[in-house]
Design a protein around this motif. Structure first.
Motif, PDB file in Angstrom:
ATOM      1  N   ILE A  68       0.860  -1.204   0.000  1.00  0.00           N
ATOM      2  CA  ILE A  68       0.000   0.000   0.000  1.00  0.00           C
ATOM      3  C   ILE A  68       0.889   1.245   0.000  1.00  0.00           C
ATOM      4  N   SER A  69       1.917   1.213   0.842  1.00  0.00           N
ATOM      5  CA  SER A  69       2.861   2.338   0.860  1.00  0.00           C
ATOM      6  C   SER A  69       3.482   2.551  -0.519  1.00  0.00           C
ATOM      7  N   ASP A  77      -6.524   8.325  -4.020  1.00  0.00           N
ATOM      8  CA  ASP A  77      -5.835   9.496  -3.471  1.00  0.00           C
ATOM      9  C   ASP A  77      -4.701   9.069  -2.539  1.00  0.00           C
ATOM     10  N   ILE A  78      -4.963   8.034  -1.752  1.00  0.00           N
ATOM     11  CA  ILE A  78      -3.920   7.550  -0.837  1.00  0.00           C
ATOM     12  C   ILE A  78      -2.841   6.789  -1.600  1.00  0.00           C
ATOM     13  N   MET A  79      -3.263   5.836  -2.434  1.00  0.00           N
ATOM     14  CA  MET A  79      -2.288   4.979  -3.137  1.00  0.00           C
ATOM     15  C   MET A  79      -1.346   5.796  -4.024  1.00  0.00           C
ATOM     16  N   ASP A  95       4.720  10.618   1.914  1.00  0.00           N
ATOM     17  CA  ASP A  95       3.571  11.423   2.353  1.00  0.00           C
ATOM     18  C   ASP A  95       2.465  10.584   2.990  1.00  0.00           C
ATOM     19  N   LYS A  96       2.592   9.258   2.904  1.00  0.00           N
ATOM     20  CA  LYS A  96       1.519   8.411   3.439  1.00  0.00           C
ATOM     21  C   LYS A  96       1.665   8.223   4.939  1.00  0.00           C
ATOM     22  N   GLY A 151      -6.579   2.948   6.569  1.00  0.00           N
ATOM     23  CA  GLY A 151      -7.840   3.263   5.910  1.00  0.00           C
ATOM     24  C   GLY A 151      -8.077   2.362   4.707  1.00  0.00           C
ATOM     25  N   VAL A 152      -7.025   2.166   3.908  1.00  0.00           N
ATOM     26  CA  VAL A 152      -7.152   1.293   2.735  1.00  0.00           C
ATOM     27  C   VAL A 152      -7.367  -0.156   3.181  1.00  0.00           C
ATOM     28  N   LEU A 153      -6.579  -0.571   4.166  1.00  0.00           N
ATOM     29  CA  LEU A 153      -6.701  -1.941   4.685  1.00  0.00           C
ATOM     30  C   LEU A 153      -8.127  -2.222   5.168  1.00  0.00           C
TER      31      LEU A 153
END
Lengths: 354, 354
Positions: A255-256, A281-283, A289-290, A297-299
């Motif tokens: 994810i990071s 937006d996160i990925m 910046d993550k 949240g993604v998990l």
């Protein structure tokens, strides 16, 4: 779980013992082959860096596939050890470069090579191991004779072409910030990037050294595709829910790193448009910046939509297909012990926890 | 200048014409070999990136050495074209990785590959060309037969080991901020990093395909060392005083990149301690922090102490040694035309302006 199957397969313990036995043999071959000292200090340091990844605890799955299939065809596994060692060298140079390309942090429980020595040196160490792989394959002349050695070289060439293409496809998705991918896109990338070097070629070269016909060796393309994707999916799953101590990489590192996995594709296919936008937006953010909250949240969404379970189910189905295909195709093979061990070994591909 | 020598050497025009002729042949071989289209867009893009450096205007010195020496031994140069093309592929993947490792900006008059597509993709494109090099050498079986093809593979393996060691030495100097180097350090690095792939191996493989004995092929180790260092010194000099349009890299880029060259070592051996400290302070800075005035300041000191002239003198002496060694050693060779062209070609190594 493997005990409940209908196959007369040896237990998980036998697989673990076999993996250990192969690893000992192949490691001996590698460490006998790679240079480890040099009077000139700089070159000595290069040699130590070249030994870094090979010295870290790997599972040795690829060599095990190669030797088992060689034996299954009635071949002498000893003649395949050098080739199996070349598969390990391949894996090591690929990982060094892959870790740079993905901006990874941990590999087999330690900082990645470029984290320790900088990107320039790590690129060169990968190149040095890459060259050593071809040198190792060149040694096959003495072990297998000219004809067979050249045939094995051909296999590695075919494999190399696949792996750099698969790698490029994945890097393109990152560079183009591409997220509208379907499962077929994932299979294509996965077959080229993972299945060839993890399953197809290890089985093919084992078969060829064991005396298989062209048609028999070719059967491992389809078997290896299913098996390779199953392996990669399990790797993606472990990346999300594994134990860092056993798995050896940072948990949820994918994810990071913004990796496109089957889990993620399932999530996109299941969630609402605003949720998808939130995930993108996160990925798509740079790794630095993550925040931990972003990753969590993604998990959480992956859990909400059972995306991880979906991927695990796919992995098991693919494994079953590979096993059935193998059993059906190679009913006539003499060495039942090796065949059964092979079936247990591939079960391990999706049941492993590291 | 070459006209004033006592050798009955063909003129510079003949060398240029020969280089052009070889380049046409070798380029045809490369562009026939490398894939250029693929139905899948991402893979198609990879193929285009793999063609980028080979399509840029290179001099083709290495292939020319290889074909000329093959002919000088009475061999058929056509049989060496595939191997000469592999030398070009080698040069290209090395340059792609080298440009990343050095943080370079321009290559052959265009932005470096990683400047265009980012480091991750450029590493992979380098790997893809690296694999293609071995594939090209594998094709030698059909052209040269198994035995000779394996011998040529051996030569490339030996060369690869040299070049990654040389590269590591240079990268170590940068990483350790090491400036107290003497000429011997420079020779060692230069022989491994440049002489092997630029001169020694091209001559050796040409000789082997041409039918040379082991002892004859071995003579090219010493000849190639002198020639290779002479070549590298001229490269260092052109980097400082060349014409960007012809040379194709940013002028004084070596100062921006903090490169250890013979010119710089001479400067350190000649200047005052405060001047040396001034130079180190500038050289050791990250590239982005260096101003034009910084670079000019170092250049001025090099001029003040005649360091560039010193390097040029060294280069000429080394060339003379290589030419004498060659003439003396290969007095018995049949093909005088190829021999004379070889002598003119190596003159070009130090007289070239690009």
């Amino acid at each position: 779980m493997s005990k409940s199957g209908s196959e007369p397969a040896p237990t998980k313990e036998l697989v673990t013992a076999y993996l250990k036995e192969v690893k000992t043999k192949v490691d001996a071959c590698i460490f006998d082959f790679l240079p480890d000292t040099h009077e000139q200090q700089d070159v000595h340091q290069l040699y130590q860096m070249m030994l870094d990844y090979p010295r870290r605890e790997g599972k040795g799955l690829r060599p095990a596939l190669c030797l088992l299939i060689c034996e299954a065809f009635g071949g002498d596994a000893e003649r395949a050890v050098n080739t199996a060692a070349a598969l390990e060298l391949l894996q090591n140079w690929l990982l060094i470069h892959d870790d740079i390309e993905d901006g990874s942090e941990l590999r087999r429980g330690e900082p990645c090579l470029h984290q320790k020595h900088g990107i320039p040196m790590a690129i060169n160490v990968g190149d040095a191991l890459h060259c050593k792989m071809w040198e190792m394959l060149h040694r096959n002349t003495k072990i297998l004779g000219h004809n067979l050695a050249f045939q094995i070289l051909s296999e590695f060439i075919q494999l190399s072409n696949q792996v750099v293409e698969g790698q490029h496809i994945e890097l393109s998705w990152v560079r183009n910030n591409q997220w509208n991918l379907n499962e077929k896109d994932y299979w294509t990338m996965c077959i080229q990037k993972t299945a060839w070097y993890t399953c197809i070629t290890p089985c093919r070269v084992g078969a060829i050294i064991g005396g298989a016909s062209t048609e028999e060796a070719d059967a491992f393309i389809e078997i290896g595709k299913s098996l390779g994707i199953a392996f990669q999916i399990q790797d993606d799953v472990l990346n999300l829910i594994g134990d860092v101590g056993r798995y050896g990489k940072e948990i949820a590192g994918d994810i990071s790193e913004g990796k496109r996995t089957l889990v993620l594709i399932h999530l996109f296919n299941s969630c609402t448009p605003p949720e998808a936008q939130y995930v993108i937006d996160i990925m798509a953010q740079p790794r630095a910046d993550k925040t931990e909250a972003d990753v969590l949240g993604v998990l959480k969404l992956m859990e909400k939509y059972n995306s991880i379970q979906y991927a695990q189910k796919c992995s098991k189905t693919l494994l079953k297909e590979a096993a059935e295909h193998f059993t059906q195709k190679f009913d006539h093979l003499p060495n039942n012990q090796a065949k059964h061990l092979f079936l247990s070994l591939i079960n391990f591909f999706v049941e492993r926890e590291y």
